[in-house]
Design a protein around this motif. Structure first.
Motif, mmCIF file in Angstrom:
data_model
loop_
_atom_site.group_PDB
_atom_site.id
_atom_site.type_symbol
_atom_site.label_atom_id
_atom_site.label_comp_id
_atom_site.label_asym_id
_atom_site.label_seq_id
_atom_site.Cartn_x
_atom_site.Cartn_y
_atom_site.Cartn_z
ATOM 1 N N THR A 148 2.770 6.643 -0.817
ATOM 2 C CA THR A 148 3.754 6.244 -1.818
ATOM 3 C C THR A 148 3.771 7.254 -2.953
ATOM 4 O O THR A 148 2.768 7.927 -3.212
ATOM 5 C CB THR A 148 3.439 4.840 -2.375
ATOM 6 N N TRP A 195 10.381 10.300 -2.206
ATOM 7 C CA TRP A 195 11.692 9.657 -2.337
ATOM 8 C C TRP A 195 12.786 10.646 -2.715
ATOM 9 O O TRP A 195 13.956 10.443 -2.385
ATOM 10 C CB TRP A 195 11.606 8.547 -3.379
ATOM 11 N N LEU A 228 9.400 1.324 3.721
ATOM 12 C CA LEU A 228 9.811 1.418 2.323
ATOM 13 C C LEU A 228 9.755 0.043 1.649
ATOM 14 O O LEU A 228 9.398 -0.075 0.464
ATOM 15 C CB LEU A 228 11.217 1.999 2.252
ATOM 16 N N ARG A 229 10.090 -0.992 2.396
ATOM 17 C CA ARG A 229 10.044 -2.346 1.832
ATOM 18 C C ARG A 229 8.609 -2.771 1.552
ATOM 19 O O ARG A 229 8.352 -3.504 0.582
ATOM 20 C CB ARG A 229 10.744 -3.319 2.778
ATOM 21 N N VAL A 263 6.158 -0.739 0.689
ATOM 22 C CA VAL A 263 5.798 -0.016 -0.533
ATOM 23 C C VAL A 263 6.453 -0.673 -1.742
ATOM 24 O O VAL A 263 5.818 -0.896 -2.784
ATOM 25 C CB VAL A 263 6.207 1.464 -0.424
ATOM 26 N N SER A 264 7.727 -1.018 -1.614
ATOM 27 C CA SER A 264 8.457 -1.632 -2.720
ATOM 28 C C SER A 264 7.820 -2.949 -3.145
ATOM 29 O O SER A 264 7.688 -3.236 -4.343
ATOM 30 C CB SER A 264 9.913 -1.866 -2.321
ATOM 31 N N ALA A 265 7.395 -3.740 -2.171
ATOM 32 C CA ALA A 265 6.781 -5.025 -2.490
ATOM 33 C C ALA A 265 5.499 -4.842 -3.292
ATOM 34 O O ALA A 265 5.181 -5.669 -4.168
ATOM 35 C CB ALA A 265 6.489 -5.800 -1.202
ATOM 36 N N GLU A 266 4.765 -3.770 -2.999
ATOM 37 C CA GLU A 266 3.506 -3.530 -3.695
ATOM 38 C C GLU A 266 3.702 -3.002 -5.116
ATOM 39 O O GLU A 266 2.909 -3.306 -6.002
ATOM 40 C CB GLU A 266 2.647 -2.546 -2.895
ATOM 41 N N THR A 301 6.559 -3.356 -7.028
ATOM 42 C CA THR A 301 7.523 -4.092 -7.847
ATOM 43 C C THR A 301 6.845 -4.859 -8.974
ATOM 44 O O THR A 301 7.310 -4.846 -10.122
ATOM 45 C CB THR A 301 8.355 -5.046 -6.975
#
Length: 246
Positions: free
Chosen positions: A83, A198, A221-222, A224-227, A229
């Protein structure tokens, strides 16, 4: 003109070839010297198919071609997804407290799966000169300068002062195969489904040309995004107060 006299000082010469435009340009600059050079390509198992075609093209050009293989997806399964932003929940302490899912810095993943294995192979094979497609235009500061020697290996960057436009013009001039990815991005991704880097903006390209890769990329990607956010929301809340106070 590029001064290639540095080649005369070395008996074992390595060219680091990723399959990207810059290393392709270097391969063509050296096409009359490839019998003196060993071309090293690091295959993580996740290169774009069109980049693999370029690799095969250079493999046919080069009398001496070495493919170094790693397994980035196995590494990720053990160490976590890379990430660009690493939250506290991915730290060893955060993991011990059950705060989140393990992630790693993008550079940790690149170093373990790209940089170090290739460098170790080049040293193990007794090379004393490493040629790369490194350009000043690509970074604010180079980690190592052309002409420096590390672990007995001198570094040489023949494209050091080139712009991206000069690279594309040269590839067009010599008739080199230019991947269609460069119609959409300036730099091609080292790994097709990497959920870091990114700024490479691979989502639109993968969605259009590689739907199956895009689906896997989206899932990563989702995750990573969840972690990230939660920490980003906390930061935003703090900044709202700070900015409101000023």
């Amino acid at each position: 003109m590029i001064d290639l006299s540095v080649l005369d000082r070395h008996e074992r010469i390595a060219l680091s070839f990723s399959g990207g435009k810059d290393s392709l340009a270097v391969a063509y600059l050296l096409r009359n010297y490839l019998d003196l050079v060993t071309v090293y390509h690091l295959d993580t198992g996740d290169l774009l198919p069109e980049q693999m075609e370029v690799v095969r093209h250079v493999e046919r050009m080069a009398p001496n071609f070495v493919r170094v293989e790693t397994h980035v997806n196995d590494w990720i399964a053990h160490h976590g997804l890379p990430t660009d932003l690493l939250p506290h929940s991915a730290h060893v302490v955060g993991m011990a407290m059950g705060e989140g899912r393990k992630l790693v810095s993008r550079y940790d993943c690149c170093y373990a799966n790209l940089m170090l294995p290739l460098w170790q192979q080049v040293i193990a094979d007794g090379n004393t000169l490493m040629i790369r497609g490194t350009k000043r235009a690509d970074m604010a500061r180079l980690p190592a300068e052309s002409g420096e020697t590390h672990n007995g290996v001198e570094l040489f960057y023949p494209l050091l002062g080139w712009s991206n436009e000069q690279v594309f013009a040269y590839l067009d001039e010599v008739g080199a195969p230019i991947s269609r990815v460069y119609q959409h991005v300036t730099n091609s991704p080292e790994c097709a489904r990497c959920p870091a880097w990114w700024g490479e903006k691979r989502a639109a390209y993968l969605r259009q040309f590689h739907p199956s890769l895009f689906a896997d990329y989206a899932l990563r990607l989702r995750v990573v995004s969840a972690e990230i956010t939660g920490p980003l929301n906390n930061l935003g809340a703090e900044l709202a107060i700070v900015n409101g106070a000023t």
